[in-house]
Write an enzyme that holds these catalytic residues in place. Structure first.
Site, PDB file in Angstrom:
ATOM      1  N   ARG A  18       4.877  98.083  42.126  1.00 33.40           N
ATOM      2  CA  ARG A  18       5.272  99.285  42.858  1.00 33.40           C
ATOM      3  C   ARG A  18       5.575 100.358  41.810  1.00 33.40           C
ATOM      4  O   ARG A  18       6.151 100.067  40.766  1.00 33.40           O
ATOM      5  CB  ARG A  18       6.516  99.043  43.726  1.00 33.40           C
ATOM      6  CG  ARG A  18       6.261  98.254  44.995  1.00 33.40           C
ATOM      7  CD  ARG A  18       5.454  99.058  46.028  1.00 33.40           C
ATOM      8  NE  ARG A  18       5.236  98.333  47.274  1.00 33.40           N
ATOM      9  CZ  ARG A  18       4.153  97.590  47.548  1.00 33.40           C
ATOM     10  NH1 ARG A  18       3.191  97.462  46.656  1.00 33.40           N
ATOM     11  NH2 ARG A  18       4.031  96.995  48.709  1.00 33.40           N
TER      12      ARG A  18
ATOM     13  N   GLU B 177       4.276 108.094  45.370  1.00 25.31           N
ATOM     14  CA  GLU B 177       2.979 107.958  46.006  1.00 25.31           C
ATOM     15  C   GLU B 177       2.886 108.778  47.299  1.00 25.31           C
ATOM     16  O   GLU B 177       3.825 108.716  48.078  1.00 25.31           O
ATOM     17  CB  GLU B 177       2.784 106.468  46.343  1.00 25.31           C
ATOM     18  CG  GLU B 177       1.478 105.920  45.869  1.00 25.31           C
ATOM     19  CD  GLU B 177       1.460 104.403  45.911  1.00 25.31           C
ATOM     20  OE1 GLU B 177       1.975 103.775  44.980  1.00 25.31           O
ATOM     21  OE2 GLU B 177       0.926 103.873  46.887  1.00 25.31           O
TER      22      GLU B 177
ATOM     23  N   HIS C  89      -3.894 102.870  44.681  1.00 26.10           N
ATOM     24  CA  HIS C  89      -3.233 101.724  45.342  1.00 26.10           C
ATOM     25  C   HIS C  89      -4.247 100.872  46.118  1.00 26.10           C
ATOM     26  O   HIS C  89      -4.162 100.739  47.346  1.00 26.10           O
ATOM     27  CB  HIS C  89      -2.105 102.209  46.274  1.00 26.10           C
ATOM     28  CG  HIS C  89      -1.085 101.140  46.549  1.00 26.10           C
ATOM     29  ND1 HIS C  89       0.237 101.410  46.807  1.00 26.10           N
ATOM     30  CD2 HIS C  89      -1.195  99.784  46.605  1.00 26.10           C
ATOM     31  CE1 HIS C  89       0.903 100.286  47.020  1.00 26.10           C
ATOM     32  NE2 HIS C  89       0.038  99.270  46.912  1.00 26.10           N
TER      33      HIS C  89
HETATM   34  P1  NDP Z   1       5.998  86.921  44.536  1.00 26.11           P
HETATM   35  O1  NDP Z   1       7.280  86.935  45.290  1.00 26.11           O
HETATM   36  O2  NDP Z   1       5.158  85.695  44.612  1.00 26.11           O
HETATM   37  O3  NDP Z   1       6.271  87.201  42.986  1.00 26.11           O
HETATM   38  C1  NDP Z   1       7.190  88.132  42.540  1.00 26.11           C
HETATM   39  C2  NDP Z   1       7.881  87.552  41.342  1.00 26.11           C
HETATM   40  O4  NDP Z   1       8.757  88.568  40.827  1.00 26.11           O
HETATM   41  C3  NDP Z   1       8.737  86.351  41.696  1.00 26.11           C
HETATM   42  O5  NDP Z   1       8.173  85.200  41.126  1.00 26.11           O
HETATM   43  C4  NDP Z   1      10.082  86.661  41.092  1.00 26.11           C
HETATM   44  O6  NDP Z   1      10.409  85.624  40.207  1.00 26.11           O
HETATM   45  C5  NDP Z   1       9.884  87.916  40.277  1.00 26.11           C
HETATM   46  N1  NDP Z   1      11.083  88.755  40.325  1.00 26.11           N
HETATM   47  C6  NDP Z   1      11.876  89.033  41.370  1.00 26.11           C
HETATM   48  N2  NDP Z   1      12.901  89.815  40.992  1.00 26.11           N
HETATM   49  C7  NDP Z   1      12.746  89.999  39.659  1.00 26.11           C
HETATM   50  C8  NDP Z   1      13.484  90.702  38.704  1.00 26.11           C
HETATM   51  N3  NDP Z   1      14.616  91.347  39.028  1.00 26.11           N
HETATM   52  N4  NDP Z   1      13.044  90.720  37.420  1.00 26.11           N
HETATM   53  C9  NDP Z   1      11.918  90.057  37.083  1.00 26.11           C
HETATM   54  N5  NDP Z   1      11.174  89.347  37.966  1.00 26.11           N
HETATM   55  C10 NDP Z   1      11.585  89.341  39.238  1.00 26.11           C
HETATM   56  O7  NDP Z   1       5.187  88.204  45.010  1.00 26.11           O
HETATM   57  P2  NDP Z   1       3.623  88.481  44.846  1.00 26.11           P
HETATM   58  O8  NDP Z   1       3.203  87.989  43.515  1.00 26.11           O
HETATM   59  O9  NDP Z   1       2.904  88.017  46.037  1.00 26.11           O
HETATM   60  O10 NDP Z   1       3.633  90.094  44.877  1.00 26.11           O
HETATM   61  C11 NDP Z   1       4.354  90.811  43.901  1.00 26.11           C
HETATM   62  C12 NDP Z   1       4.379  92.285  44.207  1.00 26.11           C
HETATM   63  O11 NDP Z   1       3.126  92.868  43.964  1.00 26.11           O
HETATM   64  C13 NDP Z   1       4.677  92.655  45.659  1.00 26.11           C
HETATM   65  O12 NDP Z   1       6.061  92.639  45.938  1.00 26.11           O
HETATM   66  C14 NDP Z   1       4.080  94.030  45.795  1.00 26.11           C
HETATM   67  O13 NDP Z   1       5.059  95.012  45.524  1.00 26.11           O
HETATM   68  C15 NDP Z   1       3.016  94.066  44.720  1.00 26.11           C
HETATM   69  N6  NDP Z   1       1.649  94.119  45.274  1.00 26.11           N
HETATM   70  C16 NDP Z   1       0.885  95.222  45.033  1.00 26.11           C
HETATM   71  C17 NDP Z   1      -0.421  95.270  45.468  1.00 26.11           C
HETATM   72  C18 NDP Z   1      -1.259  96.469  45.212  1.00 26.11           C
HETATM   73  O14 NDP Z   1      -2.065  96.813  46.067  1.00 26.11           O
HETATM   74  N7  NDP Z   1      -1.146  97.105  44.062  1.00 26.11           N
HETATM   75  C19 NDP Z   1      -1.013  94.185  46.240  1.00 26.11           C
HETATM   76  C20 NDP Z   1      -0.115  93.080  46.439  1.00 26.11           C
HETATM   77  C21 NDP Z   1       1.156  93.066  45.959  1.00 26.11           C
HETATM   78  P3  NDP Z   1      11.894  85.099  40.036  1.00 26.11           P
HETATM   79  O15 NDP Z   1      12.372  84.832  41.428  1.00 26.11           O
HETATM   80  O16 NDP Z   1      11.747  83.908  39.179  1.00 26.11           O
HETATM   81  O17 NDP Z   1      12.640  86.205  39.348  1.00 26.11           O
HETATM   82  C1  DGY Z   2       1.120  94.894  49.112  1.00 26.43           C
HETATM   83  O1  DGY Z   2       0.607  94.033  49.850  1.00 26.43           O
HETATM   84  O2  DGY Z   2       2.312  94.910  48.828  1.00 26.43           O
HETATM   85  C2  DGY Z   2       0.196  95.930  48.537  1.00 26.43           C
HETATM   86  O3  DGY Z   2       0.834  96.955  47.919  1.00 26.43           O
HETATM   87  C3  DGY Z   2      -0.893  96.364  49.436  1.00 26.43           C
HETATM   88  O4  DGY Z   2      -1.667  95.269  49.813  1.00 26.43           O
END
Ligand code: NDP
Ligand code: DGY
Length: 323
Positions: free
Chosen positions: A235, A264, A282
């Site tokens: 984000r 955004e 995005h």
């Molecule tokens: P997950 O929940 O699987 O992974 C997120 C990871 O972030 C967790 O493993 C968590 O690990 C870690 N995390 C949480 N808080 C913190 C912190 N304070 N510091 C460091 N690490 C942290 O989510 P996804 O991988 O499925 O998605 C991640 C993000 O990607 C979404 O939330 C979304 O915002 C973004 N996204 C963007 C897209 C785009 O179109 N550009 C598409 C899809 C997703 P732990 O609990 O060990 O800290």
């Molecule tokens: C998400 O899923 O969080 C992305 O930003 C869009 O797919």
């Protein structure tokens, strides 16, 4: 029959399945719904399907007493007041897993585009400035043996790490706890500053939360080694965009690849003219396959929640679900 309010048309025909069971109101595509507009739109609906730029604030839960589930068409749920949902008895669901590979691929597209100056090369050819092979034309950065630093080793972070191994990179990561990834040798670095000081490529994959807002600020950007590449597909608000522009202007960084922005769809003007950044609108999850699967998951979640069952992918479990 329940009433379902959908803030924008979704790709594919998943919504047709909802229409067979419930009354579905789909708003034509338009600007995001926020504030009282969102409250009015939801009205007496039992379920809300919304997009990531729509805002579902506490007032929606307070003023829409029939609402039982908010199904976000995204995995990130930072646009929803999760605590208000929980205490008001409303499920919040998201779309994990089905978009993981698409988003990891895009993060890698950005890493490669910045490291190998793809945008500049494309521009050069189109403008007619390519006059023939030269030994030092558009020299980029090799990735093999370098450190790929991942913040947030969740679903997408792990998929990016797996691809990183394929490109011969060494993987190190930071999160709130170690998250081993099957088949990937990855070093957990508890101290974020230490990880940043070693990062050749920094790729962000944490959710936007109170703890991660502007996690990458001026001080932390200053810890990166000279020539490091910053890639953000999480984000925009995780990075202080003004500080990123200043770091790029100082020549300290090797470049940046961004899919997301702090305000955004507004992009910092200091980024727009730079040739060392690659800017995408995005589109992390924007494959036909992922977007269709996200719509199916949204529909499955709404159907389950309205049937009184646990949704397939809950992001928030209500204290006492509304009935
Ligand atoms: P997950 O929940 O699987 O992974 C997120 C990871 O972030 C967790 O493993 C968590 O690990 C870690 N995390 C949480 N808080 C913190 C912190 N304070 N510091 C460091 N690490 C942290 O989510 P996804 O991988 O499925 O998605 C991640 C993000 O990607 C979404 O939330 C979304 O915002 C973004 N996204 C963007 C897209 C785009 O179109 N550009 C598409 C899809 C997703 P732990 O609990 O060990 O800290
Ligand atoms: C998400 O899923 O969080 C992305 O930003 C869009 O797919």
């Amino acid at each position: 029959m329940a009433e379902i309010a959908v803030t924008a048309p979704l790709p594919g025909d998943a919504l047709a399945r909802l229409e067979e069971l419930h009354t579905v109101r789909v708003r034509p595509a338009g600007p995001p719904l926020v504030g009282r507009d969102m409250v009015s739109f939801v009205g007496g609906a039992d379920a809300l399907v919304c997009l990531l730029a729509d805002r579902v604030a506490a007032e929606v839960f307070a003023l829409c007493p029939n609402l039982k589930v908010v199904a976000n068409y995204a995995v990130g749920v930072n646009n929803v007041d999760l605590e208000a949902a929980r205490t008001s008895g409303v499920w919040v669901t998201n779309t994990p897993d089905v978009l993981t590979d698409a988003t990891a691929d895009l993060a890698w597209a950005l890493i490669l585009a910045v490291a190998r100056r793809i945008g500049e090369g494309d521009g050069m050819v189109r403008s007619g400035a390519f006059t023939g092979w030269q030994p030092a034309l558009l020299l980029g950065t090799g990735l093999q043996g370098k450190i790929l630093a991942i913040i947030g080793m969740g679903r997408i972070g792990a998929a990016v790490a797996r691809r990183g191994v394929g490109f011969g990179m060494r993987i190190a990561y930071h999160g709130r706890a170690p998250r081993p990834v099957d088949g990937v040798e990855a070093e957990f670095v508890a101290d974020l500053d230490e990880l940043l000081a070693r990062a050749d490529v920094l790729s962000l994959h944490c959710p936007l939360t109170a703890q991660t807002r502007r996690l990458i600020d001026a001080r932390r950007l200053g810890l990166l080694p000279a020539g490091a590449i910053v890639v953000n597909t999480s984000r925009g608000e995780v990075v202080d965009e003004e500080a990123l522009v200043r770091a790029l202007e100082s020549g300290a960084l090797g470049g940046a690849g961004l899919d997301v922005y702090e305000r955004e769809p507004v992009v910092h003007p200091g980024l727009l003219g730079r040739s060392d950044v690659v800017l995408l609108p995005h589109i992390g999850s924007a494959t036909r396959e992922a977007r269709a699967a996200m719509a199916e998951l949204v529909v499955d979640n709404v159907i389950a929640a309205l049937a009184g069952d646990q949704p397939i992918t809950p992001a928030v479990r209500p204290l006492v679900p509304r009935s």
